[in-house]
Design a protein around this motif. Structure first.
Motif, PDB file in Angstrom:
ATOM      1  N   ARG A  83      31.407  30.325  10.263  1.00  0.00           N
ATOM      2  CA  ARG A  83      30.502  31.367   9.775  1.00  0.00           C
ATOM      3  C   ARG A  83      31.158  32.162   8.646  1.00  0.00           C
ATOM      4  N   ALA A  84      32.405  32.564   8.856  1.00  0.00           N
ATOM      5  CA  ALA A  84      33.123  33.348   7.840  1.00  0.00           C
ATOM      6  C   ALA A  84      33.308  32.542   6.554  1.00  0.00           C
ATOM      7  N   ARG A  85      33.579  31.261   6.684  1.00  0.00           N
ATOM      8  CA  ARG A  85      33.769  30.426   5.495  1.00  0.00           C
ATOM      9  C   ARG A  85      32.464  30.307   4.706  1.00  0.00           C
ATOM     10  N   ILE A  86      31.372  30.087   5.416  1.00  0.00           N
ATOM     11  CA  ILE A  86      30.073  29.954   4.744  1.00  0.00           C
ATOM     12  C   ILE A  86      29.705  31.256   4.043  1.00  0.00           C
ATOM     13  N   LEU A  87      29.811  32.367   4.754  1.00  0.00           N
ATOM     14  CA  LEU A  87      29.489  33.658   4.144  1.00  0.00           C
ATOM     15  C   LEU A  87      30.475  33.997   3.027  1.00  0.00           C
ATOM     16  N   GLY A  88      31.718  33.578   3.185  1.00  0.00           N
ATOM     17  CA  GLY A  88      32.720  33.794   2.138  1.00  0.00           C
ATOM     18  C   GLY A  88      32.356  33.070   0.855  1.00  0.00           C
ATOM     19  N   LEU A  89      31.857  31.846   0.992  1.00  0.00           N
ATOM     20  CA  LEU A  89      31.438  31.086  -0.188  1.00  0.00           C
ATOM     21  C   LEU A  89      30.289  31.799  -0.896  1.00  0.00           C
ATOM     22  N   PHE A  90      29.297  32.219  -0.141  1.00  0.00           N
ATOM     23  CA  PHE A  90      28.158  32.927  -0.745  1.00  0.00           C
ATOM     24  C   PHE A  90      28.600  34.234  -1.389  1.00  0.00           C
ATOM     25  N   ASP A 144      32.338  26.223  14.836  1.00  0.00           N
ATOM     26  CA  ASP A 144      32.064  27.398  15.666  1.00  0.00           C
ATOM     27  C   ASP A 144      31.517  27.017  17.046  1.00  0.00           C
ATOM     28  N   GLN A 145      31.192  25.772  17.250  1.00  0.00           N
ATOM     29  CA  GLN A 145      30.743  25.219  18.538  1.00  0.00           C
ATOM     30  C   GLN A 145      29.583  25.994  19.150  1.00  0.00           C
ATOM     31  N   ARG A 146      28.701  26.504  18.296  1.00  0.00           N
ATOM     32  CA  ARG A 146      27.524  27.231  18.788  1.00  0.00           C
ATOM     33  C   ARG A 146      26.282  26.362  18.780  1.00  0.00           C
ATOM     34  N   GLU A 187      22.834  34.660   6.841  1.00  0.00           N
ATOM     35  CA  GLU A 187      23.259  35.329   8.078  1.00  0.00           C
ATOM     36  C   GLU A 187      22.258  35.075   9.197  1.00  0.00           C
ATOM     37  N   ARG A 188      20.973  35.127   8.874  1.00  0.00           N
ATOM     38  CA  ARG A 188      19.931  34.852   9.891  1.00  0.00           C
ATOM     39  C   ARG A 188      20.044  33.426  10.407  1.00  0.00           C
ATOM     40  N   LEU A 189      20.311  32.492   9.515  1.00  0.00           N
ATOM     41  CA  LEU A 189      20.469  31.104   9.964  1.00  0.00           C
ATOM     42  C   LEU A 189      21.702  30.934  10.837  1.00  0.00           C
ATOM     43  N   LEU A 190      22.714  31.741  10.597  1.00  0.00           N
ATOM     44  CA  LEU A 190      23.965  31.630  11.359  1.00  0.00           C
ATOM     45  C   LEU A 190      23.909  32.360  12.691  1.00  0.00           C
ATOM     46  N   ASP A 191      22.961  33.269  12.856  1.00  0.00           N
ATOM     47  CA  ASP A 191      22.877  34.041  14.117  1.00  0.00           C
ATOM     48  C   ASP A 191      22.190  33.252  15.207  1.00  0.00           C
TER      49      ASP A 191
END
Length: 191
Positions: A83-90, A144-146, A187-191
């Motif tokens: 999640r942090a990597r994806i948001l970091g890229l954006f 993230d195994q979610r 973020e919504r897609l990741l939640d």
């Protein structure tokens, strides 16, 4: 005995890639390529077959320089959670656009809609880069195994779509205004 090249091939290739990135394949004339690359017509034809061959090489160079770095970042667990990597890229893309006013967008995005993409070899290179990015988002999500694999694949495709949208908005000069909205959607897609 053959004469040595009178130009730096990597530097010339970067300049050719920059021209294709800025104006696209169709709009880049041979004379513009020669001027951008700072080489003569003779040197061009000794080093490259034709405009198409240098375009394909430019796509490969973008894959090696940009897509590889993005994929490495997204798949490196040392850079934080998926999640942090994806948001970091954006966040990085949004900051780059805000700071520099970048209007080039993404060479891959530009090339996907360029007429040159109708060439089978160019299309194959472009599709491979798209799948590489998708798989990098997918792997970050799995870290993230979610999500199960099917849900992670669907989410990765949604994130990739938003990523491409943000890059296109950058080319249109709108990413600075809409980057926050794009990040909130991710973020919504990741939640």
């Amino acid at each position: 005995m053959a004469r040595p090249r009178e130009f730096d091939a990597d530097e010339a290739m970067d300049k050719a890639m920059g021209l294709f990135w800025q104006v696209g394949y169709e709009q880049a004339s041979l004379s513009e390529l020669l001027a951008a690359m700072e080489i003569t017509k003779g040197s061009f034809y000794k080093a490259f077959q034709d405009k198409q061959s240098i375009y394909l090489a430019a796509l490969e160079r973008y894959n090696d320089k940009v897509i590889s770095g993005t994929a490495a970042f997204l798949t490196d667990p040392n850079q934080g959670s998926g999640r942090a990597r994806i948001l970091g890229l954006f966040g990085k893309v949004a900051e780059e656009v805000r700071r520099s006013g970048d209007r080039l967008g993404c060479f891959l995005c530009n090339a996907l809609v360029d007429k040159a993409a109708e060439d089978a070899e160019a299309e194959a290179k472009l599709q491979a880069m798209v799948h590489r990015l998708e798989n990098s988002f997918f792997r970050a999500l799995l870290d993230d195994q979610r999500l199960n694999e099917a849900a992670a694949r669907e989410t990765a495709r949604g994130i990739l779509s938003i990523y491409f949208g943000l890059r296109v908005l950058g080319r249109a000069g709108l990413a600075g205004q809409m980057a926050g909205d794009c990040i909130r959607q991710v973020e919504r897609l990741l939640d």
